[in-house]
Design a protein around this motif. Structure first.
Motif, mmCIF file in Angstrom:
data_model
loop_
_atom_site.group_PDB
_atom_site.id
_atom_site.type_symbol
_atom_site.label_atom_id
_atom_site.label_comp_id
_atom_site.label_asym_id
_atom_site.label_seq_id
_atom_site.Cartn_x
_atom_site.Cartn_y
_atom_site.Cartn_z
ATOM 1 N N THR A 235 -17.256 15.293 -20.877
ATOM 2 C CA THR A 235 -17.108 14.422 -19.738
ATOM 3 C C THR A 235 -15.742 13.566 -19.797
ATOM 4 O O THR A 235 -14.832 13.563 -18.900
ATOM 5 C CB THR A 235 -18.317 13.389 -19.663
ATOM 6 N N PHE A 236 -15.648 13.158 -20.834
ATOM 7 C CA PHE A 236 -14.730 12.041 -21.103
ATOM 8 C C PHE A 236 -13.089 12.808 -20.683
ATOM 9 O O PHE A 236 -12.435 12.347 -19.996
ATOM 10 C CB PHE A 236 -14.503 11.260 -22.391
ATOM 11 N N PRO A 237 -12.742 13.886 -21.518
ATOM 12 C CA PRO A 237 -11.500 14.570 -21.242
ATOM 13 C C PRO A 237 -11.436 15.124 -19.849
ATOM 14 O O PRO A 237 -10.337 15.094 -19.132
ATOM 15 C CB PRO A 237 -11.731 15.855 -22.345
ATOM 16 N N MET A 238 -12.521 15.487 -19.410
ATOM 17 C CA MET A 238 -12.513 16.116 -18.092
ATOM 18 C C MET A 238 -12.095 15.238 -16.772
ATOM 19 O O MET A 238 -11.516 15.470 -15.970
ATOM 20 C CB MET A 238 -13.747 16.733 -17.672
ATOM 21 N N ILE A 239 -12.442 13.746 -17.037
ATOM 22 C CA ILE A 239 -12.050 13.074 -16.302
ATOM 23 C C ILE A 239 -10.949 12.074 -16.451
ATOM 24 O O ILE A 239 -10.646 11.062 -15.873
ATOM 25 C CB ILE A 239 -13.254 12.356 -15.243
ATOM 26 N N SER A 240 -10.361 12.498 -17.719
ATOM 27 C CA SER A 240 -9.249 11.469 -18.043
ATOM 28 C C SER A 240 -8.113 11.355 -17.021
ATOM 29 O O SER A 240 -7.478 10.318 -16.909
ATOM 30 C CB SER A 240 -8.517 11.948 -19.560
ATOM 31 N N SER A 241 -8.023 12.451 -16.241
ATOM 32 C CA SER A 241 -6.744 12.382 -15.350
ATOM 33 C C SER A 241 -7.106 11.238 -14.026
ATOM 34 O O SER A 241 -6.443 10.754 -13.756
ATOM 35 C CB SER A 241 -6.538 13.667 -14.788
ATOM 36 N N LEU A 242 -8.475 11.236 -13.955
ATOM 37 C CA LEU A 242 -8.847 10.342 -12.803
ATOM 38 C C LEU A 242 -8.815 8.772 -13.546
ATOM 39 O O LEU A 242 -8.776 7.670 -12.743
ATOM 40 C CB LEU A 242 -10.362 10.451 -12.500
ATOM 41 N N ILE A 243 -8.872 8.679 -14.772
ATOM 42 C CA ILE A 243 -8.862 7.398 -15.176
ATOM 43 C C ILE A 243 -7.505 6.928 -15.020
ATOM 44 O O ILE A 243 -7.182 5.718 -14.894
ATOM 45 C CB ILE A 243 -8.950 7.598 -16.954
ATOM 46 N N LEU A 244 -6.407 7.669 -14.980
ATOM 47 C CA LEU A 244 -5.082 7.293 -14.829
ATOM 48 C C LEU A 244 -4.778 6.741 -13.530
ATOM 49 O O LEU A 244 -4.511 5.683 -12.982
ATOM 50 C CB LEU A 244 -4.104 8.312 -15.075
ATOM 51 N N VAL A 245 -5.404 7.700 -12.473
ATOM 52 C CA VAL A 245 -5.441 7.387 -11.063
ATOM 53 C C VAL A 245 -6.153 5.957 -10.839
ATOM 54 O O VAL A 245 -5.550 5.198 -10.229
ATOM 55 C CB VAL A 245 -6.207 8.400 -10.069
ATOM 56 N N ASN A 246 -7.179 5.885 -11.594
ATOM 57 C CA ASN A 246 -8.123 4.767 -11.275
ATOM 58 C C ASN A 246 -7.401 3.287 -11.803
ATOM 59 O O ASN A 246 -7.593 2.189 -11.313
ATOM 60 C CB ASN A 246 -9.398 4.786 -11.894
ATOM 61 N N VAL A 247 -6.719 3.588 -13.045
ATOM 62 C CA VAL A 247 -5.939 2.443 -13.651
ATOM 63 C C VAL A 247 -4.803 1.701 -12.590
ATOM 64 O O VAL A 247 -4.759 0.782 -12.560
ATOM 65 C CB VAL A 247 -5.273 2.801 -15.100
ATOM 66 N N ILE A 248 -4.239 2.925 -12.148
ATOM 67 C CA ILE A 248 -2.959 2.655 -11.149
ATOM 68 C C ILE A 248 -3.577 1.898 -10.034
ATOM 69 O O ILE A 248 -3.184 0.890 -9.629
ATOM 70 C CB ILE A 248 -2.109 3.721 -10.971
ATOM 71 N N TYR A 249 -4.612 2.531 -9.431
ATOM 72 C CA TYR A 249 -4.973 2.079 -8.262
ATOM 73 C C TYR A 249 -5.721 0.533 -8.412
ATOM 74 O O TYR A 249 -5.455 -0.232 -7.680
ATOM 75 C CB TYR A 249 -6.374 2.773 -7.634
ATOM 76 N N THR A 250 -6.636 0.128 -9.626
ATOM 77 C CA THR A 250 -6.733 -0.994 -9.867
ATOM 78 C C THR A 250 -5.893 -2.077 -9.800
ATOM 79 O O THR A 250 -5.905 -3.098 -9.553
ATOM 80 C CB THR A 250 -7.748 -1.000 -10.874
ATOM 81 N N ILE A 251 -4.780 -1.528 -10.716
ATOM 82 C CA ILE A 251 -3.658 -2.534 -11.044
ATOM 83 C C ILE A 251 -3.105 -2.912 -9.708
ATOM 84 O O ILE A 251 -2.862 -4.057 -9.243
ATOM 85 C CB ILE A 251 -2.608 -2.036 -12.060
ATOM 86 N N VAL A 252 -2.755 -2.012 -8.857
ATOM 87 C CA VAL A 252 -1.984 -2.305 -7.514
ATOM 88 C C VAL A 252 -3.094 -2.869 -6.549
ATOM 89 O O VAL A 252 -2.442 -4.063 -6.108
ATOM 90 C CB VAL A 252 -1.783 -0.696 -6.957
ATOM 91 N N ASP A 253 -4.291 -2.651 -6.655
ATOM 92 C CA ASP A 253 -5.301 -3.126 -5.772
ATOM 93 C C ASP A 253 -5.386 -4.889 -6.038
ATOM 94 O O ASP A 253 -5.421 -5.774 -5.501
ATOM 95 C CB ASP A 253 -6.700 -2.660 -6.000
#
Lengths: 309, 341
Positions: A235-253
């Protein structure tokens, strides 16, 4: 215009297809290019210029710019009593918020990915704040002078006989790890804010979880993998790319939401004091810091991201 | 499975114990663990649901109270004196019909402008190869990242004296046009993909168009269809779900937006949106009572808050309706765009 481009392609040959595509592509994105130049690049440049100037209104003729060098920057860092403090508070809050939102939304999306009764309802509720937030619900109640005085009154008359407050004081009595407990308590107190800020992130994680094929888990289970192991190995490696997206989205938001005290200060400088130069300088410092944080964070995370395909 | 279904309850019970005995108690342990997990999950998930809904429910219950209930400490959530007077007062203070109509009109136009331009741009990024493509896409990301506060000052000055490279000035006697105070500047910004969250819509739509099969367009091109026509007739119909949800996002976010409304549609210009009204609501209420009972009259702050929260609730009703109707669309079209890092 695109039709013309197509005619040209018909006459000539394959070589010109790429050219036609390029023209069509530029035509399609032309609204963006024009808008970007007019409403983003130009204002950005002007705001940078303004931050080095003293802007004063001239009656009937718009505004006058007088070059004043680093005066505003010197002012906000050395003289202004509020700026640095609010900026640091904002950054500290971010350091607390972003990881909590990520952990929360990751956890919730794993729960929401399981089958249980009322799942649609729960998903709808978690997504509701995305629709309702951004200002109206959150900002208004504290904005009003009349009401904020009343809220202070309510706080004072509260006798502090709540369970959480007692628990808090017990935990803080210990000698060691006080700052750790304090952080935890802050996160717990903020759980409402965290929950309403993580709607989009939950959806993004959910969409990622749904793309992982069940046969992977099946194979892992047959090989004797426990649920805990398959979580960390699949699970964790498969969605690690989304973690990046989410980190950026959260910071910007987090940084672009306009109801924080910091934003209010910039707005007050603009709309109440009409100090255009200073408010530009303030927002530029802020902008540069955001870019730096985004750059560093995405650099660190993107090295660890695993791409399946 | 069919065997267990055909059995009576008692038989099933015995069968379960037998299996449990055979597995050395493992089955029972696992069942219990599973049950505890389910209970914990339900408590957590629904508890957080309640946490999110609670402020809304609280507003609903307060809005139906009479003023006297607000001071009664025994009344917590169910009003003792049921009344809708707060609603009529809030409606009056909001100047309901007019404000709602303006807000609806503005949000609708903004959403249309944003979606039209963002769809074109998103399609352009998804399907065509052109020089500097990556550079322009990086600019889209920049658009998402730049906080509006950084550019709002120049934009404010810019629109008070609007002029594209001096072209308008030629026809207008050397001076730009004062555009601030109407719809025009904001609609222009939305058409130029620089409105509120435009970058996000571009990103989502690009993601959608990238996932459509290429063969669709190739077939259309072979049959002699132009690029624009292919886009409008072949690709747009398939994109209806994502377009709808982007449209609704845009509408809803414009409706609740405080920041841009404050700058572009302030009270002085006669374009009064719901959010503008809400932020000055208590002062208006105060003024209203002062005009009736004289200057010395002070409204109770609890009453002010009640009317305000009722007004907020009223302004949220259209959004909640939209959400209930289109909830599935929102959540699913977002999760099906297949966002990748």
């Amino acid at each position: 215009m695109a039709e013309q481009a197509v005619k040209a392609v018909k006459k000539k040959k394959q070589k010109n297809l790429a050219k036609g595509n390029a023209i069509a592509g530029y035509l399609f994105i032309s609204p963006f290019i024009i808008g970007f130049l007019l409403f983003m690049v130009y204002p950005l440049a002007q705001s940078l210029y303004m931050s080095f100037c003293t802007v004063s209104p001239v009656s009937g003729q718009g505004f006058e710019f007088v070059w004043s060098g680093l005066t505003h920057y010197r002012y906000i860092f050395r003289t202004d009593p509020k700026y640095v403090r609010l900026l640091l508070e904002e950054l500290e809050k971010m350091a607390l918020y972003v990881p909590s939102i990520l952990v929360f939304s990751f956890f919730m999306s794993i729960l929401l990915n399981q089958e249980f009764k009322g799942r649609t309802f729960v998903r709808a509720v978690y997504f509701l704040p995305v629709i309702l937030s951004s200002g109206v619900m959150i900002g208004l109640e504290t904005n009003n002078a009349l009401l904020s005085s009343m809220q202070d009154l309510v706080k004072d008359s509260d006798n502090g006989t709540s369970i959480t407050a007692t628990l808090e004081s017990i935990l803080l009595q210990g000698e060691t790890g006080n700052s750790f407990f304090e952080t935890i308590i802050r996160v717990v107190n903020e759980v409402y804010n965290i929950a309403i800020a993580s709607g989009i992130q939950i959806i993004i994680f959910l969409s990622g979880l749904q793309t992982i094929s069940p046969s992977m888990y099946e194979a892992a289970t047959i090989e004797g993998c426990t649920a805990w192991e398959s979580f960390w190995k699949i699970t964790f490696p498969m969605i690690s790319s989304l973690i990046l997206v989410n980190v950026i989205y959260t910071i910007v938001d987090f940084f672009t939401k306009s109801d924080s005290e910091f934003m209010k200060m910039i707005n007050d400088n603009l709309l109440k004091d009409f100090n255009y130069g200073r408010s530009s300088a303030m927002s530029w410092v802020y902008f540069v810091i955001i870019m730096a944080i985004l750059g560093i964070v995405s650099l660190i995370i993107s090295k660890r991201v695993y791409y399946y395909d | 499975m069919t065997k267990t279904n055909a059995m009576t309850r008692k038989e099933r019970w015995e069968f379960f114990w037998e299996r449990n005995r055979k597995s050395d108690g493992y089955l029972l342990k696992k069942k219990i663990a599973r049950f505890i997990f389910c209970v914990c999950r339900a408590v957590l998930v629904f508890g957080l649901c309640f946490l999110i809904l609670q402020p809304l429910l609280n507003k609903v219950s307060v809005s139906f109270m009479e003023e006297i209930d607000l001071y009664d400490s025994t009344v917590i959530s169910v009003p003792r004196h049921f009344s809708v007077s707060a609603y009529s007062m809030a409606w009056k203070m909001l100047e309901g019909a007019k404000t709602f109509w303006t807000s609806f009109y503005v949000s609708f136009l903004v959403a249309v402008a944003q979606i039209v331009s963002c769809t074109l741009v998103g399609y352009g990024f998804a399907r065509f190869k052109f020089p500097l493509k990556n550079f322009w896409f990086a600019c889209v990301i920049l658009l998402i990242v730049v906080p509006p506060q950084t550019i709002i000052t120049p934009l404010y000055l810019y629109f008070t004296d609007f002029d594209i490279f001096g072209i308008i000035g030629l026809f207008h006697g050397g001076k730009g046009v004062k555009l601030l105070g109407g719809m025009t500047p904001y609609i222009l910004m939305c058409l130029g993909c620089a409105g509120f969250k435009s970058g996000l819509y571009i990103y989502l739509l690009r993601q959608h168009f990238r996932n459509e099969p290429k063969e669709l367009e190739e077939a259309a091109y072979v049959d002699g269809c132009s690029r624009m026509r292919t886009f409008v007739q072949i690709l747009l119909p398939g994109a209806t779900p994502i377009l709808t949800s982007c449209f609704l996002f845009s509408f809803v976010w414009q409706w609740t937006d405080v920041y841009y409304s404050q700058i572009f549609f302030s009270n002085a210009y006669g374009w009064i949106l719901v959010t503008n009204r809400l932020s000055s609501l208590v002062d208006r209420l105060d003024g209203y009572y002062k005009s009736i009972y004289g200057q010395s009259y002070q409204i109770a702050s609890a009453y002010g808050q009640q009317v305000l929260s009722t007004a907020v609730l009223m302004s949220l009703i259209p959004l909640i309706l939209i959400y209930v109707l289109a909830q599935k669309n929102f959540v699913e079209s977002l999760s099906q765009t297949g966002i990748k890092g």
